[in-house]
Design a protein around this motif. Structure first.
Motif, PDB file in Angstrom:
ATOM      1  N   GLN A  66       7.189   4.498   0.128  1.00  0.00           N
ATOM      2  CA  GLN A  66       6.668   4.489  -1.156  1.00  0.00           C
ATOM      3  C   GLN A  66       5.195   4.711  -0.793  1.00  0.00           C
ATOM      4  O   GLN A  66       5.028   5.625  -2.316  1.00  0.00           O
ATOM      5  CB  GLN A  66       6.541   2.800  -2.104  1.00  0.00           C
ATOM      6  N   GLY A  67       4.135   4.801  -0.440  1.00  0.00           N
ATOM      7  CA  GLY A  67       3.366   5.337  -1.056  1.00  0.00           C
ATOM      8  C   GLY A  67       2.860   6.379  -0.210  1.00  0.00           C
ATOM      9  O   GLY A  67       2.860   7.467  -0.809  1.00  0.00           O
ATOM     10  N   ALA A  68       4.112   7.472   0.131  1.00  0.00           N
ATOM     11  CA  ALA A  68       4.049   9.018   0.071  1.00  0.00           C
ATOM     12  C   ALA A  68       4.936   9.314  -1.448  1.00  0.00           C
ATOM     13  O   ALA A  68       3.941  10.582  -1.418  1.00  0.00           O
ATOM     14  CB  ALA A  68       5.287   9.225   1.061  1.00  0.00           C
ATOM     15  N   ILE A  69       5.460   8.905  -1.675  1.00  0.00           N
ATOM     16  CA  ILE A  69       5.563   9.039  -3.233  1.00  0.00           C
ATOM     17  C   ILE A  69       4.058   8.883  -4.026  1.00  0.00           C
ATOM     18  O   ILE A  69       3.491  10.159  -5.122  1.00  0.00           O
ATOM     19  CB  ILE A  69       7.085   8.121  -3.863  1.00  0.00           C
ATOM     20  N   TYR A  70       3.866   8.242  -3.916  1.00  0.00           N
ATOM     21  CA  TYR A  70       2.023   7.660  -4.643  1.00  0.00           C
ATOM     22  C   TYR A  70       1.131   8.411  -4.899  1.00  0.00           C
ATOM     23  O   TYR A  70      -0.041   9.354  -4.800  1.00  0.00           O
ATOM     24  CB  TYR A  70       1.411   6.218  -3.870  1.00  0.00           C
ATOM     25  N   ALA A  71       1.261   9.313  -3.269  1.00  0.00           N
ATOM     26  CA  ALA A  71       0.199  10.153  -2.476  1.00  0.00           C
ATOM     27  C   ALA A  71       0.593  11.331  -3.065  1.00  0.00           C
ATOM     28  O   ALA A  71      -0.523  12.406  -3.070  1.00  0.00           O
ATOM     29  CB  ALA A  71       0.347  10.891  -0.554  1.00  0.00           C
ATOM     30  N   GLN A  72       2.049  12.311  -3.027  1.00  0.00           N
ATOM     31  CA  GLN A  72       2.442  13.007  -3.545  1.00  0.00           C
ATOM     32  C   GLN A  72       2.263  13.329  -5.012  1.00  0.00           C
ATOM     33  O   GLN A  72       1.805  14.455  -6.219  1.00  0.00           O
ATOM     34  CB  GLN A  72       4.451  12.736  -3.681  1.00  0.00           C
ATOM     35  N   ALA A  73       2.020  11.950  -5.710  1.00  0.00           N
ATOM     36  CA  ALA A  73       1.056  12.329  -7.493  1.00  0.00           C
ATOM     37  C   ALA A  73      -0.045  11.352  -7.121  1.00  0.00           C
ATOM     38  O   ALA A  73      -0.451  11.898  -8.497  1.00  0.00           O
ATOM     39  CB  ALA A  73       2.179  10.604  -8.320  1.00  0.00           C
ATOM     40  N   ALA A  74      -0.585  11.350  -6.070  1.00  0.00           N
ATOM     41  CA  ALA A  74      -2.114  10.785  -6.360  1.00  0.00           C
ATOM     42  C   ALA A  74      -2.914  12.123  -6.456  1.00  0.00           C
ATOM     43  O   ALA A  74      -4.456  11.332  -6.581  1.00  0.00           O
ATOM     44  CB  ALA A  74      -2.694   9.633  -5.219  1.00  0.00           C
ATOM     45  N   GLY A  75      -3.181  13.119  -6.416  1.00  0.00           N
ATOM     46  CA  GLY A  75      -3.784  13.795  -6.488  1.00  0.00           C
ATOM     47  C   GLY A  75      -4.840  13.482  -4.653  1.00  0.00           C
ATOM     48  O   GLY A  75      -4.184  13.670  -3.710  1.00  0.00           O
ATOM     49  N   ASN A  76      -6.049  14.103  -5.006  1.00  0.00           N
ATOM     50  CA  ASN A  76      -7.242  13.454  -3.956  1.00  0.00           C
ATOM     51  C   ASN A  76      -7.091  12.497  -3.592  1.00  0.00           C
ATOM     52  O   ASN A  76      -8.069  11.924  -2.663  1.00  0.00           O
ATOM     53  CB  ASN A  76      -8.389  14.502  -3.797  1.00  0.00           C
ATOM     54  N   ARG A  77      -6.779  10.777  -3.798  1.00  0.00           N
ATOM     55  CA  ARG A  77      -7.291  10.190  -3.503  1.00  0.00           C
ATOM     56  C   ARG A  77      -5.760   9.744  -2.982  1.00  0.00           C
ATOM     57  O   ARG A  77      -4.814   9.927  -2.248  1.00  0.00           O
ATOM     58  CB  ARG A  77      -7.117   8.655  -4.829  1.00  0.00           C
ATOM     59  N   GLY A  78      -6.611   8.559  -2.046  1.00  0.00           N
ATOM     60  CA  GLY A  78      -5.864   8.228  -0.613  1.00  0.00           C
ATOM     61  C   GLY A  78      -4.985   7.035  -0.930  1.00  0.00           C
ATOM     62  O   GLY A  78      -4.729   6.526  -2.130  1.00  0.00           O
ATOM     63  N   VAL A  79      -3.710   6.511  -0.207  1.00  0.00           N
ATOM     64  CA  VAL A  79      -2.647   5.708  -0.472  1.00  0.00           C
ATOM     65  C   VAL A  79      -2.684   4.280   0.474  1.00  0.00           C
ATOM     66  O   VAL A  79      -2.986   4.810   1.242  1.00  0.00           O
ATOM     67  CB  VAL A  79      -1.208   6.179  -0.475  1.00  0.00           C
ATOM     68  N   ASP A  80      -4.013   3.363   0.111  1.00  0.00           N
ATOM     69  CA  ASP A  80      -3.936   2.195   0.935  1.00  0.00           C
ATOM     70  C   ASP A  80      -2.718   1.138   0.792  1.00  0.00           C
ATOM     71  O   ASP A  80      -2.451   0.083  -0.700  1.00  0.00           O
ATOM     72  CB  ASP A  80      -4.775   1.767   0.592  1.00  0.00           C
ATOM     73  N   PHE A  81      -2.178   0.244   1.682  1.00  0.00           N
ATOM     74  CA  PHE A  81      -1.098  -0.920   1.705  1.00  0.00           C
ATOM     75  C   PHE A  81      -2.030  -1.843   1.907  1.00  0.00           C
ATOM     76  O   PHE A  81      -2.734  -2.403   3.135  1.00  0.00           O
ATOM     77  CB  PHE A  81      -0.095  -0.694   2.288  1.00  0.00           C
ATOM     78  N   LEU A  82      -2.124  -3.482   1.500  1.00  0.00           N
ATOM     79  CA  LEU A  82      -3.379  -4.707   1.387  1.00  0.00           C
ATOM     80  C   LEU A  82      -1.757  -5.816   1.512  1.00  0.00           C
ATOM     81  O   LEU A  82      -1.407  -5.916   0.231  1.00  0.00           O
ATOM     82  CB  LEU A  82      -4.151  -4.337   0.376  1.00  0.00           C
ATOM     83  N   TYR A  83      -1.855  -6.008   2.324  1.00  0.00           N
ATOM     84  CA  TYR A  83      -1.152  -7.132   3.180  1.00  0.00           C
ATOM     85  C   TYR A  83      -1.884  -8.558   2.794  1.00  0.00           C
ATOM     86  O   TYR A  83      -2.320  -8.544   3.028  1.00  0.00           O
ATOM     87  CB  TYR A  83      -0.492  -7.021   4.208  1.00  0.00           C
ATOM     88  N   VAL A  84      -0.978  -9.405   1.659  1.00  0.00           N
ATOM     89  CA  VAL A  84      -1.662 -10.753   2.017  1.00  0.00           C
ATOM     90  C   VAL A  84      -1.083 -11.968   1.913  1.00  0.00           C
ATOM     91  O   VAL A  84      -0.006 -11.730   1.159  1.00  0.00           O
ATOM     92  CB  VAL A  84      -2.449 -10.453   0.572  1.00  0.00           C
ATOM     93  N   THR A  85      -1.434 -12.865   2.786  1.00  0.00           N
ATOM     94  CA  THR A  85      -0.865 -14.029   3.327  1.00  0.00           C
ATOM     95  C   THR A  85      -1.676 -15.437   2.518  1.00  0.00           C
ATOM     96  O   THR A  85      -2.659 -14.613   2.093  1.00  0.00           O
ATOM     97  CB  THR A  85      -0.397 -14.254   4.384  1.00  0.00           C
ATOM     98  N   PRO A  86      -0.869 -16.481   2.685  1.00  0.00           N
ATOM     99  CA  PRO A  86      -1.872 -17.234   2.227  1.00  0.00           C
ATOM    100  C   PRO A  86      -2.965 -17.611   3.593  1.00  0.00           C
ATOM    101  O   PRO A  86      -4.298 -18.444   2.718  1.00  0.00           O
ATOM    102  CB  PRO A  86      -0.810 -18.825   2.131  1.00  0.00           C
ATOM    103  N   LYS A  87      -3.289 -16.648   4.447  1.00  0.00           N
ATOM    104  CA  LYS A  87      -4.297 -17.601   5.366  1.00  0.00           C
ATOM    105  C   LYS A  87      -4.917 -16.264   5.504  1.00  0.00           C
ATOM    106  O   LYS A  87      -6.326 -16.223   6.701  1.00  0.00           O
ATOM    107  CB  LYS A  87      -3.659 -17.865   6.523  1.00  0.00           C
ATOM    108  N   LYS A  88      -4.142 -14.993   5.636  1.00  0.00           N
ATOM    109  CA  LYS A  88      -5.366 -13.544   5.689  1.00  0.00           C
ATOM    110  C   LYS A  88      -4.809 -11.910   5.180  1.00  0.00           C
ATOM    111  O   LYS A  88      -3.677 -13.049   4.584  1.00  0.00           O
ATOM    112  CB  LYS A  88      -5.028 -14.108   7.188  1.00  0.00           C
ATOM    113  N   TRP A  89      -5.148 -11.585   5.596  1.00  0.00           N
ATOM    114  CA  TRP A  89      -5.011 -10.168   4.754  1.00  0.00           C
ATOM    115  C   TRP A  89      -5.441  -9.351   5.817  1.00  0.00           C
ATOM    116  O   TRP A  89      -5.623  -9.526   6.550  1.00  0.00           O
ATOM    117  CB  TRP A  89      -5.824  -9.747   3.333  1.00  0.00           C
ATOM    118  N   ALA A  90      -4.536  -8.098   5.721  1.00  0.00           N
ATOM    119  CA  ALA A  90      -4.497  -6.812   6.516  1.00  0.00           C
ATOM    120  C   ALA A  90      -4.751  -5.562   4.943  1.00  0.00           C
ATOM    121  O   ALA A  90      -3.628  -6.000   4.784  1.00  0.00           O
ATOM    122  CB  ALA A  90      -4.242  -6.470   7.895  1.00  0.00           C
ATOM    123  N   ARG A  91      -5.570  -4.896   5.771  1.00  0.00           N
ATOM    124  CA  ARG A  91      -5.397  -3.188   4.447  1.00  0.00           C
ATOM    125  C   ARG A  91      -5.281  -2.021   5.638  1.00  0.00           C
ATOM    126  O   ARG A  91      -6.331  -2.159   6.267  1.00  0.00           O
ATOM    127  CB  ARG A  91      -6.927  -3.297   3.865  1.00  0.00           C
TER     128      ARG A  91
END
Length: 132
Positions: A66-91
């Motif tokens: 999914q991110g590769a599709i976004y990256a292909q469309a994003a030009g020079n912007r990066g693609v990050d995934f932000l995973y969020v649980t009820p108690k913690k997160w990771a980017r």
């Protein structure tokens, strides 16, 4: 999860460039473009928000594609995934996405070739085994 998202963004809402932005990407050999919508766009990155009960230690393979599709469309912007649980997160930042894009292209081309073998959707349904 909202509290975790706010914490992940540095305690305050960052300046958005766009959200729910439509993207359209041409896949080589496929007549129909791949269309999707991003979650959040910032000046330097597209951020896709994933809410979950278990925090993964890295970007999942499906999310990498999914991110590769976004990256292909994003030009020079990066693609990050932000995973969020009820108690913690990771980017996680999507790096080295070209192999993931190649998988997207190969999958689309193979699906196009497979579907081209049939005249009707009923014929396709008769040829595949559903995964109940």
């Amino acid at each position: 999860m909202i509290e975790q998202f706010i914490d992940a963004m540095g305690g305050e809402r960052p300046a958005l460039v766009d959200y729910q932005q439509k993207i359209e990407v041409e896949i080589p050999g496929i007549d129909i473009p791949c269309i999707g919508f991003t979650d959040f766009g910032f000046e330097d990155a597209i951020v896709d928000l994933k809410t979950t009960t278990r925090l993964p230690s890295s970007i999942t393979s499906a999310h990498r594609r999914q991110g590769a599709i976004y990256a292909q469309a994003a030009g020079n912007r990066g693609v990050d995934f932000l995973y969020v649980t009820p108690k913690k997160w990771a980017r996680y930042q999507l790096d080295d996405w070209q192999q993931d894009w190649d998988e997207v292209v190969q999958t689309a081309q193979r699906l196009e070739k497979f579907l081209g073998l049939f005249e009707t959707r009923e014929e396709v349904a008769a040829a595949v085994i559903p995964d109940y």
